[in-house]
Enzyme design. Sequence first.
Site, mmCIF file in Angstrom:
data_model
loop_
_atom_site.group_PDB
_atom_site.id
_atom_site.type_symbol
_atom_site.label_atom_id
_atom_site.label_comp_id
_atom_site.label_asym_id
_atom_site.label_seq_id
_atom_site.Cartn_x
_atom_site.Cartn_y
_atom_site.Cartn_z
ATOM 1 N N GLU A 1 0.830 -27.019 -35.094
ATOM 2 C CA GLU A 1 1.807 -26.582 -34.120
ATOM 3 C C GLU A 1 2.883 -27.641 -34.014
ATOM 4 O O GLU A 1 2.590 -28.827 -34.160
ATOM 5 C CB GLU A 1 1.092 -26.510 -32.762
ATOM 6 C CG GLU A 1 1.410 -25.316 -31.927
ATOM 7 C CD GLU A 1 0.541 -25.274 -30.676
ATOM 8 O OE1 GLU A 1 -0.268 -24.357 -30.571
ATOM 9 O OE2 GLU A 1 0.665 -26.168 -29.825
ATOM 10 N N ARG B 1 -10.623 -17.298 -17.165
ATOM 11 C CA ARG B 1 -11.557 -17.657 -16.079
ATOM 12 C C ARG B 1 -10.765 -18.169 -14.894
ATOM 13 O O ARG B 1 -9.545 -18.277 -14.953
ATOM 14 C CB ARG B 1 -12.464 -18.779 -16.562
ATOM 15 C CG ARG B 1 -11.622 -19.965 -17.042
ATOM 16 C CD ARG B 1 -12.426 -21.211 -17.296
ATOM 17 N NE ARG B 1 -11.723 -22.141 -18.166
ATOM 18 C CZ ARG B 1 -10.906 -23.103 -17.763
ATOM 19 N NH1 ARG B 1 -10.638 -23.259 -16.483
ATOM 20 N NH2 ARG B 1 -10.322 -23.908 -18.627
ATOM 21 N N HIS C 1 -4.609 -35.388 -22.281
ATOM 22 C CA HIS C 1 -4.477 -33.929 -22.294
ATOM 23 C C HIS C 1 -5.319 -33.231 -21.230
ATOM 24 O O HIS C 1 -5.564 -32.035 -21.321
ATOM 25 C CB HIS C 1 -4.822 -33.348 -23.681
ATOM 26 C CG HIS C 1 -4.031 -33.955 -24.791
ATOM 27 N ND1 HIS C 1 -2.651 -33.961 -24.811
ATOM 28 C CD2 HIS C 1 -4.422 -34.594 -25.920
ATOM 29 C CE1 HIS C 1 -2.234 -34.572 -25.904
ATOM 30 N NE2 HIS C 1 -3.286 -34.978 -26.594
ATOM 31 N N LYS D 1 -7.876 -19.854 -30.633
ATOM 32 C CA LYS D 1 -6.443 -20.085 -30.418
ATOM 33 C C LYS D 1 -5.578 -19.478 -31.516
ATOM 34 O O LYS D 1 -4.444 -19.067 -31.263
ATOM 35 C CB LYS D 1 -6.172 -21.583 -30.260
ATOM 36 C CG LYS D 1 -6.755 -22.122 -28.960
ATOM 37 C CD LYS D 1 -6.384 -23.572 -28.727
ATOM 38 C CE LYS D 1 -6.983 -24.044 -27.407
ATOM 39 N NZ LYS D 1 -6.643 -25.426 -27.087
HETATM 40 P P1 ADP Z 1 -8.479 -26.273 -16.231
HETATM 41 O O1 ADP Z 1 -7.473 -25.776 -17.214
HETATM 42 O O2 ADP Z 1 -9.040 -25.235 -15.322
HETATM 43 O O3 ADP Z 1 -8.056 -27.493 -15.540
HETATM 44 P P2 ADP Z 1 -10.129 -27.870 -17.918
HETATM 45 O O4 ADP Z 1 -9.539 -27.795 -19.277
HETATM 46 O O5 ADP Z 1 -9.968 -29.115 -17.139
HETATM 47 O O6 ADP Z 1 -9.707 -26.600 -17.103
HETATM 48 O O7 ADP Z 1 -11.655 -27.504 -18.035
HETATM 49 C C1 ADP Z 1 -12.451 -27.183 -16.919
HETATM 50 C C2 ADP Z 1 -13.836 -27.653 -17.174
HETATM 51 O O8 ADP Z 1 -14.350 -27.013 -18.314
HETATM 52 C C3 ADP Z 1 -13.936 -29.131 -17.444
HETATM 53 O O9 ADP Z 1 -15.136 -29.585 -16.914
HETATM 54 C C4 ADP Z 1 -13.921 -29.211 -18.964
HETATM 55 O O10 ADP Z 1 -14.559 -30.379 -19.391
HETATM 56 C C5 ADP Z 1 -14.692 -27.949 -19.304
HETATM 57 N N1 ADP Z 1 -14.282 -27.326 -20.571
HETATM 58 C C6 ADP Z 1 -13.147 -26.667 -20.828
HETATM 59 N N2 ADP Z 1 -13.130 -26.177 -22.070
HETATM 60 C C7 ADP Z 1 -14.301 -26.542 -22.626
HETATM 61 C C8 ADP Z 1 -14.903 -26.332 -23.911
HETATM 62 N N3 ADP Z 1 -14.320 -25.645 -24.870
HETATM 63 N N4 ADP Z 1 -16.111 -26.852 -24.126
HETATM 64 C C9 ADP Z 1 -16.742 -27.543 -23.172
HETATM 65 N N5 ADP Z 1 -16.245 -27.769 -21.949
HETATM 66 C C10 ADP Z 1 -15.043 -27.280 -21.674
HETATM 67 P P1 ADP Z 2 -6.959 -27.278 -24.121
HETATM 68 O O1 ADP Z 2 -7.579 -26.002 -24.604
HETATM 69 O O2 ADP Z 2 -7.724 -28.475 -24.493
HETATM 70 O O3 ADP Z 2 -6.587 -27.185 -22.679
HETATM 71 P P2 ADP Z 2 -4.133 -26.912 -24.736
HETATM 72 O O4 ADP Z 2 -3.666 -26.189 -25.943
HETATM 73 O O5 ADP Z 2 -4.035 -26.175 -23.450
HETATM 74 O O6 ADP Z 2 -5.616 -27.398 -24.979
HETATM 75 O O7 ADP Z 2 -3.348 -28.284 -24.634
HETATM 76 C C1 ADP Z 2 -3.703 -29.274 -23.682
HETATM 77 C C2 ADP Z 2 -2.543 -30.230 -23.461
HETATM 78 O O8 ADP Z 2 -2.135 -30.862 -24.688
HETATM 79 C C3 ADP Z 2 -1.270 -29.575 -22.961
HETATM 80 O O9 ADP Z 2 -1.289 -29.394 -21.568
HETATM 81 C C4 ADP Z 2 -0.213 -30.571 -23.417
HETATM 82 O O10 ADP Z 2 -0.168 -31.679 -22.574
HETATM 83 C C5 ADP Z 2 -0.733 -31.024 -24.749
HETATM 84 N N1 ADP Z 2 -0.175 -30.182 -25.844
HETATM 85 C C6 ADP Z 2 -0.824 -29.182 -26.473
HETATM 86 N N2 ADP Z 2 -0.043 -28.616 -27.419
HETATM 87 C C7 ADP Z 2 1.144 -29.259 -27.385
HETATM 88 C C8 ADP Z 2 2.376 -29.137 -28.136
HETATM 89 N N3 ADP Z 2 2.528 -28.241 -29.103
HETATM 90 N N4 ADP Z 2 3.385 -29.977 -27.821
HETATM 91 C C9 ADP Z 2 3.225 -30.903 -26.838
HETATM 92 N N5 ADP Z 2 2.109 -31.064 -26.131
HETATM 93 C C10 ADP Z 2 1.060 -30.267 -26.377
#
Ligand code: ADP
Ligand code: ADP
Length: 502
Positions: A200, A292, A235, A116
């Site tokens: 952030e 993906r 989240h 990230k």
């Molecule tokens: P989407 O953004 O497509 O909704 P999710 O964040 O819900 O994706 O993740 C999709 C699937 O991948 C879930 O089963 C989640 O637990 C798994 N997953 C996502 N990122 C990781 C990671 N870094 N390590 C392990 N599992 C992950």
């Molecule tokens: P992941 O890789 O686990 O999906 P993300 O960076 O996409 O992580 O963040 C997942 C969720 O966490 C976001 O959809 C939001 O709800 C919350 N979030 C992440 N960063 C922020 C931020 N800077 N401010 C507010 N909410 C956040």
Amino acid sequence: MIRKILVANRGEIAIRVMRTCREMDILSVAVFSDADRTSMHVRYADEAYHIGPSPSVESYLNIDRIIDVAKRSGADAIHPGYGFLSENAQFSRRCREEGIIFIGPGPEAISTMGDKITARKTMIQAGIPVVPGTTEKITAENRAVGIIREIGLPVIIKASAGGGGKGMRLVHREEDILSAIRAAKSEAMAAFGDDSVYIEKYISSPHHIEFQILADNHGNVIHLFERECSIQRRHQKVIEETPSPLMTPEVREEMGKHAVAAAKEVNYSGAGTIEFIVDDHLNYFFLEMNTRLQVEHPITERVVGVDLVREQIHIANNQPLTYRQEELYQNGHAIECRIYAEDPDRDFMPSPGLIQHITEPLGFGVRHDGYVYEGFEIPIYYDPLISKLIVWGKNRTETIQRMKRALYAYKITGVKTTIKFLEKIMNAPDFVSGNYNTHFIEKNWDFLTDREKCLGDCMAVAIIAAYYDYMERMKAAQEKTGTGRTTGSWKFCGRKAGMSRY
Ligand code: ADP
Ligand code: ADP
Ligand code: MG
């Protein structure tokens, strides 16, 4: 040309990919662990190979085993689905080295976007707004206080390698920053084997809005509009919809352009998602890119009319994109509910186990992407997702009504599910009005969990009581007049007990 695809995944997404393979006359190869011997994806595929014990590290994450099966089966490509190896740069590289097509981007784009901090730097270079914060990992803890004074509280500490809603920590008070960083680092190390964290700004009233993109190997990139994913728990997305109730045509166009620019910056190839965090005033910031197919991709497919897996396969075949940006438009509205084997009454504890009965919702505008069947046992080893219910309507109101109808018709016994909880969300005034952000579930917690907790038991007792009452009266009536009943007793008693819906 790709003629046989190994699907390196399980459950609903494996079947979803294989469905498109079948439509394209491409053979599919399933892989399965011990726990998945009787899984539907194994039955659906043209061929299936056992790859190891139930824990993912020994099966679905075992690169050597999967590559070996690809070679033995003569598959010319691998589709990784989502989760598991889908965002693993090493896997993408290995496929390339072995002469197998990886249906997804190359290892370079996966590495850049998977980290990230690197992704943030790359996006800044491309002129895309990112969430205010640091562009280097936090090393000297004592600098952290200076940083948060600069960007302002609250802040969120995030793992650079994070994903799946894990590795994040919210900080409201300056005095908490150092302990939060230490905790985030050790959590990140344990979960991802990498303790890089960054800071952030926490965007208040946050909305999660993401853009679907497609990029071919000839420099063409298009976007397929947005998905609103602000209904989240810890989240993690629970419900997604498109179009976003928050969006305006102007902002949509601008965000779409930024999403395309983001993909171009990393020479992207395949389907991907650019996630943005958006405030109440529609200021938006790049959050991360998922390199993906996304869990919630079907709502885009429904509204834009594009099979994203088919496009992924076209791109992997080195063909140019089938669509031009100007040809695409959003038709109507779609909502997806993720149905989990979890117990909402026990803090959403996973509830794996035997499916005793399942009635899937059907009818106009309903798509159900699942994999379980009666007699199947949901394994404890993997994500407890049972299925995804995707509903389309010509506008948002019609879609919500249809989703309520579909959830009502969806019956599963044997395991606890989130179906009733999702029904509650469909009835929540903040959801119906479209006026919600990522705090929706916590804000509406009382409404969402104030289910008639004993409804099942109370109903059963009421029906039995009514039945005996009815029998008594029938007996009395028969004794008097000699006539029999006209309505089935269960139906009659049910009506009496107030089940007017029946
Ligand atoms: P989407 O953004 O497509 O909704 P999710 O964040 O819900 O994706 O993740 C999709 C699937 O991948 C879930 O089963 C989640 O637990 C798994 N997953 C996502 N990122 C990781 C990671 N870094 N390590 C392990 N599992 C992950
Ligand atoms: P992941 O890789 O686990 O999906 P993300 O960076 O996409 O992580 O963040 C997942 C969720 O966490 C976001 O959809 C939001 O709800 C919350 N979030 C992440 N960063 C922020 C931020 N800077 N401010 C507010 N909410 C956040
Ligand atoms: Mg994310």
